[in-house]
Structures are given as C-alpha cells and as structure tokens.
Design a protein around this motif. Sequence first.
Motif, PDB file in Angstrom:
ATOM      1  N   PHE A  89       0.811  -1.220   0.000  1.00  0.00           N
ATOM      2  CA  PHE A  89       0.000   0.000   0.000  1.00  0.00           C
ATOM      3  C   PHE A  89       0.843   1.268   0.000  1.00  0.00           C
ATOM      4  CE2 PHE A  89      -3.803  -2.461   0.867  1.00  0.00           C
ATOM      5  CZ  PHE A  89      -4.749  -1.722   0.178  1.00  0.00           C
ATOM      6  N   ILE A  90       2.147   1.128   0.036  1.00  0.00           N
ATOM      7  CA  ILE A  90       2.985   2.321  -0.120  1.00  0.00           C
ATOM      8  C   ILE A  90       3.254   2.503  -1.606  1.00  0.00           C
ATOM      9  CG2 ILE A  90       5.351   3.157   0.143  1.00  0.00           C
ATOM     10  CD1 ILE A  90       5.256   2.367   3.016  1.00  0.00           C
ATOM     11  N   PRO A  91       2.920   3.658  -2.153  1.00  0.00           N
ATOM     12  CA  PRO A  91       3.164   3.861  -3.591  1.00  0.00           C
ATOM     13  C   PRO A  91       4.666   3.929  -3.868  1.00  0.00           C
ATOM     14  CG  PRO A  91       1.598   5.457  -2.705  1.00  0.00           C
ATOM     15  CD  PRO A  91       2.281   4.804  -1.541  1.00  0.00           C
ATOM     16  N   CYS A  92       5.245   2.773  -4.109  1.00  0.00           N
ATOM     17  CA  CYS A  92       6.702   2.693  -4.168  1.00  0.00           C
ATOM     18  C   CYS A  92       7.205   2.513  -5.596  1.00  0.00           C
ATOM     19  CB  CYS A  92       7.202   1.572  -3.264  1.00  0.00           C
ATOM     20  SG  CYS A  92       6.289   0.037  -3.402  1.00  0.00           S
ATOM     21  N   GLY A 104       9.045   4.035  -7.781  1.00  0.00           N
ATOM     22  CA  GLY A 104      10.019   5.121  -7.947  1.00  0.00           C
ATOM     23  C   GLY A 104      10.142   5.538  -9.405  1.00  0.00           C
ATOM     24  N   GLY A 105      10.135   6.851  -9.655  1.00  0.00           N
ATOM     25  CA  GLY A 105      10.271   7.344 -11.004  1.00  0.00           C
ATOM     26  C   GLY A 105       8.963   7.454 -11.748  1.00  0.00           C
ATOM     27  N   PHE A 106       7.870   7.017 -11.129  1.00  0.00           N
ATOM     28  CA  PHE A 106       6.558   7.121 -11.761  1.00  0.00           C
ATOM     29  C   PHE A 106       5.724   8.158 -11.009  1.00  0.00           C
ATOM     30  CE2 PHE A 106       8.215   3.050 -12.901  1.00  0.00           C
ATOM     31  CZ  PHE A 106       7.835   2.879 -14.228  1.00  0.00           C
ATOM     32  N   LEU A 107       4.778   8.722 -11.708  1.00  0.00           N
ATOM     33  CA  LEU A 107       3.968   9.787 -11.129  1.00  0.00           C
ATOM     34  C   LEU A 107       3.348   9.350  -9.808  1.00  0.00           C
ATOM     35  CD1 LEU A 107       2.788  12.617 -11.483  1.00  0.00           C
ATOM     36  CD2 LEU A 107       0.830  11.568 -12.631  1.00  0.00           C
ATOM     37  N   ASP A 108       3.659  10.096  -8.772  1.00  0.00           N
ATOM     38  CA  ASP A 108       3.129   9.834  -7.428  1.00  0.00           C
ATOM     39  C   ASP A 108       3.449   8.431  -6.929  1.00  0.00           C
ATOM     40  OD1 ASP A 108       2.116  12.392  -7.224  1.00  0.00           O
ATOM     41  OD2 ASP A 108       0.177  11.831  -8.061  1.00  0.00           O
ATOM     42  N   GLY A 109       4.413   7.769  -7.555  1.00  0.00           N
ATOM     43  CA  GLY A 109       4.817   6.443  -7.092  1.00  0.00           C
ATOM     44  C   GLY A 109       3.816   5.352  -7.388  1.00  0.00           C
ATOM     45  N   ASN A 110       2.837   5.645  -8.261  1.00  0.00           N
ATOM     46  CA  ASN A 110       1.763   4.669  -8.471  1.00  0.00           C
ATOM     47  C   ASN A 110       2.038   3.674  -9.593  1.00  0.00           C
ATOM     48  OD1 ASN A 110       0.089   5.736  -6.457  1.00  0.00           O
ATOM     49  ND2 ASN A 110      -0.670   7.316  -7.834  1.00  0.00           N
ATOM     50  N   MET A 123       4.511  -1.095  -8.571  1.00  0.00           N
ATOM     51  CA  MET A 123       3.205  -1.150  -7.904  1.00  0.00           C
ATOM     52  C   MET A 123       2.155  -1.823  -8.781  1.00  0.00           C
ATOM     53  SD  MET A 123       3.040   0.021  -4.873  1.00  0.00           S
ATOM     54  CE  MET A 123       1.305   0.384  -4.710  1.00  0.00           C
ATOM     55  N   GLN A 124       2.356  -1.722 -10.088  1.00  0.00           N
ATOM     56  CA  GLN A 124       1.341  -2.198 -11.032  1.00  0.00           C
ATOM     57  C   GLN A 124       1.772  -3.480 -11.731  1.00  0.00           C
ATOM     58  OE1 GLN A 124      -1.562  -0.577 -11.703  1.00  0.00           O
ATOM     59  NE2 GLN A 124      -1.272   1.393 -10.709  1.00  0.00           N
TER      60      GLN A 124
END
Lengths: 332, 236
Positions: B207-210, B212-218, B222-223
Amino acid sequence: MAESQAPTAAAGKAEPNHAVRIASIWLVLAIVADLLIYFVWQPHLPPGRMSDNARGQQFDITVMAVLCAPVLLGVWTYFGYALVNWRRRAGDTEDGPPIEGNGKVQAAWITVTSLIVLSLAAFGTYELIVPAGAGGGEGPVPIWKPSGVVTTAAWTPGSTHTLVVQAIGQQWNWTYRFPQFGGMETTGLELPINTPVEFHVTSLDVIHSFWAYQLGVKADANPGVDNVAFVKPLQLGQFVVRCNELCGIWHGAMFDYGNVVTASQFQSWATSIQTKERANGTLAALPPYATTYDPTEISQLGQAWAKLGIVGAGGYYYPGPQTGTPGDPVSP
Amino acid sequence: MSLPARIVTLLVAFAAVVAGAVFLVVNYIASSLPTVHYVASGGVVNVVLQEDPQNNDPSNPDWVSYYVQNPQTKQWVHTTLFSVPKHTRVNVTILGYDGCTPLRNNYWSQVQGTTGSTVTVQQFATVGKPIDSPTTTKMINSWSNCAVAHTFAIPSMHLFVPVPSPNTALFNKDACGVSPCTSGPHSQETFSFMSPDHAGYWRWQCFIPCGGGFLDGNGGPMQTIGYMTGEMEVSA
C-alpha cells in the motif's frame, strides 16, 4: 405489377386497412408488455429496493422500460406484419409501388418523438432533483439535499440525524472514516437502517468511483475533491461496494461487501472499532478528519526526512521522474 | 506489380504475421512467473518473503521488489506468486531490506487480520546479528518516525500488515545493493493467519506507492505482478 394486379384486387376483395390492423396488434402487445413490465419485472429490476435511491432508480428504469417497450414493439409489429403480408410471392418479379413522402406521418413522428424525449428530460430532471441527487455525487457543495435532516457532531441510534461517512479510494481498497466517531477509519462499511447517510467520497491517489450498487449510490472519487452523495438504507442486508473507474492493475479486485444493520448493531460496531483504534494508537496516528487529503503532503514528509539525513528510500518513491534518479534518495 | 511479385509479397506478409504471433505466444509463456509452492507440515506452512530496494531482473533493475523463498532449496525466487493449502495456519516471515517511505494513508500502520492482530518485529545489523529483541506490536506508526518500508496486504481477507524498514543509520551506511539480499541491515517481521477454507486466488499488494520514477509512485513495480504485488494461490 401494380397495373396488372390493381384490377384483380379491385375485382376481388378490397385492400384491408393495414394501418388499423398493425395498430391493433401493436396495442394489444404493448398493453400486455407494459403490464408484465410493471407488475412482474419491476420488483426484479436493478438495483433493487434496499434504499430510497435504489427504489427511485428501480422506478425510473421501470418507467423507461414501460415507455420503450411500445416503441420496440411498434417496430417489431410493423416488421413482422410486412414480412407476412408484403413479402415477395412466387413468380412476382415486379417492383413494388413507389414510396412517397407523407406529411402527416412525418409531422406525427416528429411531434410524438419530441414529446417523448422532452417528457423524459423533464422526468429525469425531476427524478434527479427531488430525491437529493438520486445517489449520485454532487460535488463538494451539493445543491440538492434531503429535506428535514440534521447533521450533528455525534450520532446516536434512534435519532434522525445524518450519519456522515467518508469513503476514501486508494489503490486498491476502500476505507471509511466516521467523523462522528472520533474520525475512526475502517476497511468495512456498516450502515444503520432508516438513517440518512451523507457520503463524502474522495481519493488518495488516482481517480476511483465509489459504487454501492444495491444502495444506488455512485460517486467519483477524485484526489483533492470532496464528492457528496446521500442515501437512506431501507432494508437490512448485504450490499456490494465496487470501484467503477479503471484505476490500475487490481481495479477489478477493488470490491468488498457492506452491511445494512439495525441502529443498535451499528452503534455497537462503530463503538467497538473506535475503542480498539483508540487503544492500539490508530486514532492518534490518523490525520485529523478532513474532507480531502493532499497526497503530496506525504511526499513532503518524506522529503523532510531526506533533508534530515533519514534517506533510505524516504520520500523518493513519491515524486515523479523530475526528482532524483532511480536508486537515489530525494535531493534536498 | 507483376503477379509473382504480388504472391511473394503476400507470402512474406503472411509469414511475418505468423512469426509475430508465435513470438508473442512464446514470449508470454517464457515470461510467466514461477509459483513457489508451500506444503503444510503439521497443519502449518512457513512462507518467507523479502523486500529489496532493487532486483536482479535486467529489464527493471531499479524497481523495488519482493522475493519469495523456495521452501525446499531455500533459494530466493524473483516472483510474487506462491501457493498455500486451504484452511492452514500460515506463518509468514518478511525480511525488510528496503528503506523507509511514509505511508500515504497512515491507517495502514495498524496491523489487521493476523492472529491476535499483531506482528513480531526484530532488527538485524546483518544476517544472524540482531540489534534488539523481538517486539510484538499491533501498530507500526509510519508517520511518527521513518519506520515502515512497505506493507503486505491481502485486502479481500482484510489482512493488512505494515513491514518495518531496517535501522535507518545502518541502512544509510550499509544498505543491501545486490538482490536477492543475503546480507546487510534488515528488519524481520513474523505473523500468522489462517488461509481461506476454499481454493482460489487472493491478490496481495503493497500500500505504499513505491513505484520510484513514476507519477506519485503509483506505477512500475506497484502495477506489475512479480514486484510489489502478486497472488496467493490457495490449493485444495
């Protein structure tokens, strides 16, 4: 063919009044269909009868079906009648009679369809305004509010006071905050029956959409936006909460179940969670209740830590590619 | 264009389409992530995961990532797919090698869905060298200090666990830089839960938008299954 058959038809039997025939068949079918729709189908139409919004939406869908069925049957009746009566016979190789414009038919068509569309527009507007937005999100300052409800700092069973519930979307789960219960937050949603509920829908990251299907509530969840929707649960039972906006890889899995319970059961549930979260420190750890939360504040927190030398990955993950390079912490 | 030229062009185009389709299918099959299977022993399975600040996949080496330990070989497998038997006590150990990041929603600091609603946490200077005693807690406040690296959550089971980051001072000095991590400062977190009573797939995520380097960490890890999200298969 027309010249060769006209004397024959005139000499034989007169051409029947097709318009009357078609209208008669259509009228019988339309009445039967509308009666079936209203009395048989309506109780099973979505989204059910679990709330005032749901019942209103079910009625609206019924009205639409009752209006649409005769139109559909009119087309089908004409189509079927034409197939049976005006199909090409064996040995008939001539063209049909030329079709010319009919001013009366055209005027009637435009008038009737215009009336139907305008009536539906008026009906839809009325059905949106009167039930306080009909369960849709009305933005941060709702124009249409339920009448006679009062929002207070606390909520108690048996009162007619509004229960305020904040629905927070985040990839990929809904959480709910209850400002009248100390701002507690939960992953489950319980609602008391016969109680006006005021949803405040927002998001912590991307665009979601809060859809409590059986309650007839659907409101977009946008980061930084407080989207208000109203509902009054009228039946005990379970309802589904889904995200209705494509929000990432687990969008399809972003659903859960909520429950409409008695007022005393809700009070017990909410109080127990509030007590637990007070005891384990969750309430103290949560930010003060607000209608929206700025996700960038968290990246600022991470960057503040980075400036203090607490680098780790702190704060790096949130900013976009304009800050830092992969594997490095945020530059102060 | 002459008839032979047309025929040749058509055949070449057809062959190119077929080759492309075959390539896509083979590439998809070859890129499928492995699933680590855990077998119950005495009604219990022991799942071991680790979180790294990077990974050993050359395509995205700077993406933060989970690893799953093969219970037979004890080797770390770069995947986020694992299976457990149904209705079994699952003991989870997570080794946290990545640094801290604030939770976007501090509500996830609360431990939920584990046995006793607790986790047990211990810090290590490196493998086998603890620097404190195990502590059992119901919460790891991500905002009060830089203490949480990621989370492990199975939302449909209402299981939400914050995973602590390593000791900050040690991490800043000697963070693991090669994955899968086998040394360096890390946290060790243990908790248990009961697997569902029926077979199926349960997604899990951080659940931490981790990203890195992507908009807002999302974005990014994460995906992407195989990095910070995956599936727990429950077998019959």
